[in-house]
Scaffold this active site. Structure first.
Site, PDB file in Angstrom:
ATOM      1  CB  CYS A 110      64.731 -69.150 126.340  1.00 40.59           C
ATOM      2  SG  CYS A 110      64.663 -70.232 127.755  1.00 40.59           S
TER       3      CYS A 110
ATOM      4  CB  CYS B 198      68.033 -90.310  87.559  1.00 45.23           C
ATOM      5  SG  CYS B 198      68.297 -90.621  85.577  1.00 45.23           S
TER       6      CYS B 198
ATOM      7  CG  ASP C  14      44.447 -41.633  95.308  1.00 44.16           C
ATOM      8  OD1 ASP C  14      44.683 -40.475  94.914  1.00 44.16           O
ATOM      9  OD2 ASP C  14      44.044 -42.654  94.668  1.00 44.16           O
TER      10      ASP C  14
ATOM     11  CG  ASP D  92      43.156 -47.205  94.125  1.00 48.41           C
ATOM     12  OD1 ASP D  92      43.919 -45.990  93.910  1.00 48.41           O
ATOM     13  OD2 ASP D  92      42.461 -47.524  93.551  1.00 48.41           O
TER      14      ASP D  92
ATOM     15  CG  ASP E 271      47.950 -43.420  95.061  1.00 53.35           C
ATOM     16  OD1 ASP E 271      47.970 -42.280  95.046  1.00 53.35           O
ATOM     17  OD2 ASP E 271      46.799 -44.275  94.966  1.00 53.35           O
TER      18      ASP E 271
END
Length: 805
Positions: free
Chosen positions: A20, A88, A499, A698, A702
């Site tokens: 399915c 409206c 890093d 971070d 990076d």
């Protein structure tokens, strides 16, 4: 017209097996304007990326319904205020109909009411109310409107009821079947139960009323030119049922008892319903991680509106609202402190057990806990924009996406059912013509057994349930996989590039050493140095001042201050001349520092930045500042090395500092003085050597390397840009999460392979066993149900995996 790429999720009902899901996926992918469509059987959800200039969500809903399945929609009735005329009402209606996720919206001016049908995966009632308010009107949900019933819970209840009725009707038939065996001949079987018409009376409701879902599913599948599990169930049970009806009719008035299979068809349907019930309940457990995350949210908030304090449901908090949060309460939404000071337990986000001090202007995150202060805050992010909501979205997307290994299972299950039907018919003819010529009964039994044992449910559930359980368990430990493909690829990582700043280290300089000359008192020295550095805007000066204040030292009065760029500072503090800075600055002032230079060089070898200080023209001491290594970095790097992974530290910092940090944490390979654009190049060079590289960083600098690596891991305490470029977000900022992510990937892939092996083996072994007549149809039904449940239960073992985080 240029394309406008959008993504949507649609909840689907009516899927019974992998065939399915494959059929819907194929149908959606054939639509002009669809870039990619994935259908997840376990989650009962489709994720579609499409060109919004060519298609709308309504088009997908029509397509899914045309293929014979249903789409989950939610209906909301809103009371509208502020409408003055028909224009409206028309404006609101148009605005709502343009919202992504809205199927249809009607606004009635006379009743001042809006009725909106929408996709709950894409929108909430809050989003709809926000849209009305943006158009300049008021809206609130009707007070008497009940909360929406979870469609999956509803489906489980219906399946339970069907199973109970099927079991009640099938039990007497099972009794007659068990009574046939020689070893159970002692069992009493009431004579009336052996009557073919009584058996037909019991079997017919099971076959056509309770079993209606299988007929409907089979019809829809065949109408669309494909076959699914329902086709196999319908063929097998119908053959047994109608043959029994035929036997009941032709043996009227005969002395021979008819060969009846009413119990086979009824017991089969009952067992399949039981299997589906277990499967649905187990699938519900596999999304437990999402429920846990949602459970972290506050339910209400205290808002100040028009000078009045009022408690409102969380959904009604809007951006700019001023909220009050008492000690011990959950912070309702993301925001900033307006008044007051407190400590906040952010462990649910960062994993850090120590509360974080918060004062005016500091950032707050929804669902964290206010520990001890009464604060007033302003809401800056609400609803789907909060940090927790973003985490939930990443987990949902990961659970809904497909791992490459699943493609294989999907392709096989897509062609599996027609092949099985072919095998079953050939087997039937072989038995009828050669094995037991002219004997219809054994041939029919074999046909039914082959059809039933071959249902490919287990095959379709093998991968998605493991992905759901694995990514959900990882999320509990702050590891967010953005997709199933990343969860699969992470297992092959053999090189991790980390890093330095903010990843291996805290990313924030702190005062580490204070060494004073023999004639100098340390307290006086720090009083003067701290006061002078407080006037400087340099980050290292900030670290020195904070370190001195934390030691409880009061700072002196500054009469004069001058910053000397690149060298240091000079100042007059409490009437005394103070100079702080580099060797060159000391030499300029003619201050003798030769005796202290070996100590200074040793500190620099250790990766620290040392600054010399003189008071009234005489050397008085030095202070050293360093970006300190995270407490867990060394242990985490050792773990990775034990797992056979090469760890490389890469930084833009100078060679000497980088080497010192590398030695401190046990990294042998250090690449220093790398510019931001050079980080991606370094990753490419490693990949050119045939290495599978994970980059962990971070910062914004990076991001290129994170995107280039085979797997990018962003430290969650870092920048949004880094997290956007990464494949995995490590919320807690602890390097142990890297090893945990790789371990979770390996465990999940092992689990998927186990599932696929047993699903394949089950069908591969089961079909020939059934074909040679060694499997009674009802046993085949029980085995088929057990196979699906066992695959899901095996996947759920991932929820007990122990991680370091």
């Amino acid at each position: 017209m240029s394309s406008q790429i959008k993504e949507t999720n649609i909840q689907i009902t009516g899927m019974t097996c992998a065939a399915c899901a494959t059929r819907i996926e194929k149908g959606l992918n054939k639509m002009d304007g669809v870039e990619q469509a994935n259908v997840n059987l376990a989650l009962e959800k489709s994720a579609i990326k499409y060109d919004a200039t060519k298609l709308t969500e309504a088009d997908f809903e029509k397509k899914i319904e045309a293929l014979g399945y249903g789409v989950v929609k939610q209906k909301a009735e809103l009371d509208i205020t502020g409408m003055t005329c028909a224009a409206c009402a028309t404006r609101i209606e148009k605005g709502l109909n343009k919202l992504d996720g809205v199927s249809i919206a009607n606004v009635n001016l006379a009743l001042e009411k809006a009725t909106v049908e929408f996709n709950p995966s894409e929108l909430t009632v809050v989003d709809i109310i926000a849209k009305v308010e943006k158009l300049g009107y008021g809206a609130h949900q009707k007070a008497d409107e009940q909360e929406t019933v979870d469609h999956r819970e509803q489906a489980i209840k219906q399946q339970q009821q069907k199973f109970i009725w099927a079991a009640i009707l099938a039990l007497p038939l099972l009794w007659t079947m068990v009574g046939h065996f020689s070893f159970t001949s002692f069992l009493y079987v009431p004579e009336f139960l052996m009557n073919p018409w009584v058996q037909m009376l019991l079997a017919t409701p099971v076959q056509f009323i309770i079993g209606k879902q299988f007929y409907v599913g089979a019809y829809k599948a065949l109408r669309n030119g494909s076959a699914n599990m329902d086709v196999l169930v319908v063929m097998g049970t119908s053959a047994a049922y109608f043959y029994s009806v035929y036997q009941s009719i032709v043996t009227i008035g005969s002395h021979h008892g008819p060969h009846l299979y009413f119990e086979t068809s009824a017991v089969l349907i009952t067992l399949i319903l039981l299997g589906k019930l277990f499967e649905a309940k187990a699938k519900g457990r596999s999304s437990e991680a999402i429920k846990k995350l949602m459970g972290l949210q506050a339910k209400t908030a205290v808002v100040i509106r028009d000078g009045v304090e009022q408690e409102v449901p969380l959904e009604e908090v809007v951006m700019g609202d001023v909220l009050l949060v008492k000690p011990g309460e959950k912070i309702p939404v993301d925001g900033e402190v307006l008044e007051g000071a407190t400590a906040v337990d952010e462990s649910m986000l960062t994993g850090e057990s120590l509360p974080v001090d918060k004062k005016q202007g500091d950032q707050l995150f929804g669902s964290t806990i206010n520990k001890n202060g009464f604060i007033k805050m302003i809401a800056t992010k609400v609803g789907r924009d909060t940090a927790l909501a973003q985490i939930i979205k990443v987990v949902e997307d990961a659970q809904g996406s497909k791992a490459p290994i699943q493609r294989l299972a999907d392709k096989i299950s897509g062609i599996f059912v027609p092949i099985v039907v072919g095998i079953a018919l050939v087997t039937f003819l072989v038995w009828l013509l050669w094995v037991q010529p002219g004997e219809f009964t054994p041939a029919l039994e074999v046909l039914i057994a082959v059809l039933v044992i071959a249902c490919p449910c287990a095959l379709g559930l093998a991968t998605p349930t493991s992905i759901m359980a694995g990514s959900g368990r990882a999320a509990e430990f702050g590891i967010l996989f953005k997709g199933g493909e990343h969860l699969e690829q992470t297992q092959s990582i053999d090189t991790v590039v980390v890093d330095k700043t903010g990843t291996v280290t805290h990313g924030k300089p702190v005062l580490t050493d204070v060494i004073v000359a023999n004639h100098q008192e340390e307290a006086t020295f720090l009083t003067l140095i701290g006061a002078a550095e407080k006037q400087s805007e340099h980050p290292l000066a900030e670290a020195i001042v904070q370190g001195i204040v934390e030691r409880g030292i009061e700072l002196g009065e500054v009469q004069f201050f001058e910053a000397i760029p690149g060298y240091g500072v000079q100042a007059t503090v409490s009437g005394q001349g103070v100079v702080i800075g580099t060797r060159k600055l000391m030499q300029q002032y003619g201050i003798a520092i030769e005796a202290v230079l070996p100590i200074m060089e040793q500190l620099e070898e250790d990766g620290k930045t040392a600054m010399l200080a003189a008071i009234n023209g005489q050397y008085a001491g030095l202070v050293a500042v360093a970006d300190t290594v995270k407490e867990t970095s060394k242990e985490a790097i050792h773990r990775l090395q034990q797992m056979g992974i090469t760890v490389i530290m890469m930084t833009g910092d100078n060679e000497r500092t980088a080497r010192a940090i590398g030695v401190a944490v046990g990294v042998d390979h250090v690449i220093a003085e790398v510019l931001p654009e050079g980080k991606a190049e370094e990753v490419k060079q490693l990949q050119a050597q045939g290495k599978k590289v994970a980059m962990v960083g971070d910062g914004i600098n990076d991001a290129p390397a994170l995107a280039t690596a085979n797997i990018g891991m962003a430290i969650g305490t870092g920048t949004d840009v880094a997290m956007e470029a990464a494949d995995i977000t490590l919320i807690r900022g602890d390097l142990n999460s890297i090893a945990d992510a790789i371990m979770m990937s390996r465990q999940t892939m092992r689990n998927i392979k186990q599932n696929l092996f047993w699903a394949f083996a089950y069908n591969t072994l089961g079909i020939p066993i059934a074909a040679i007549g060694l499997l009674a149809p009802w046993v085949a039904g029980a085995a088929m149900a057990f196979s699906s449940v066992s695959v899901v239960l095996n996947a759920l073992r991932l929820q007990r995996v122990k991680l370091k985080g």
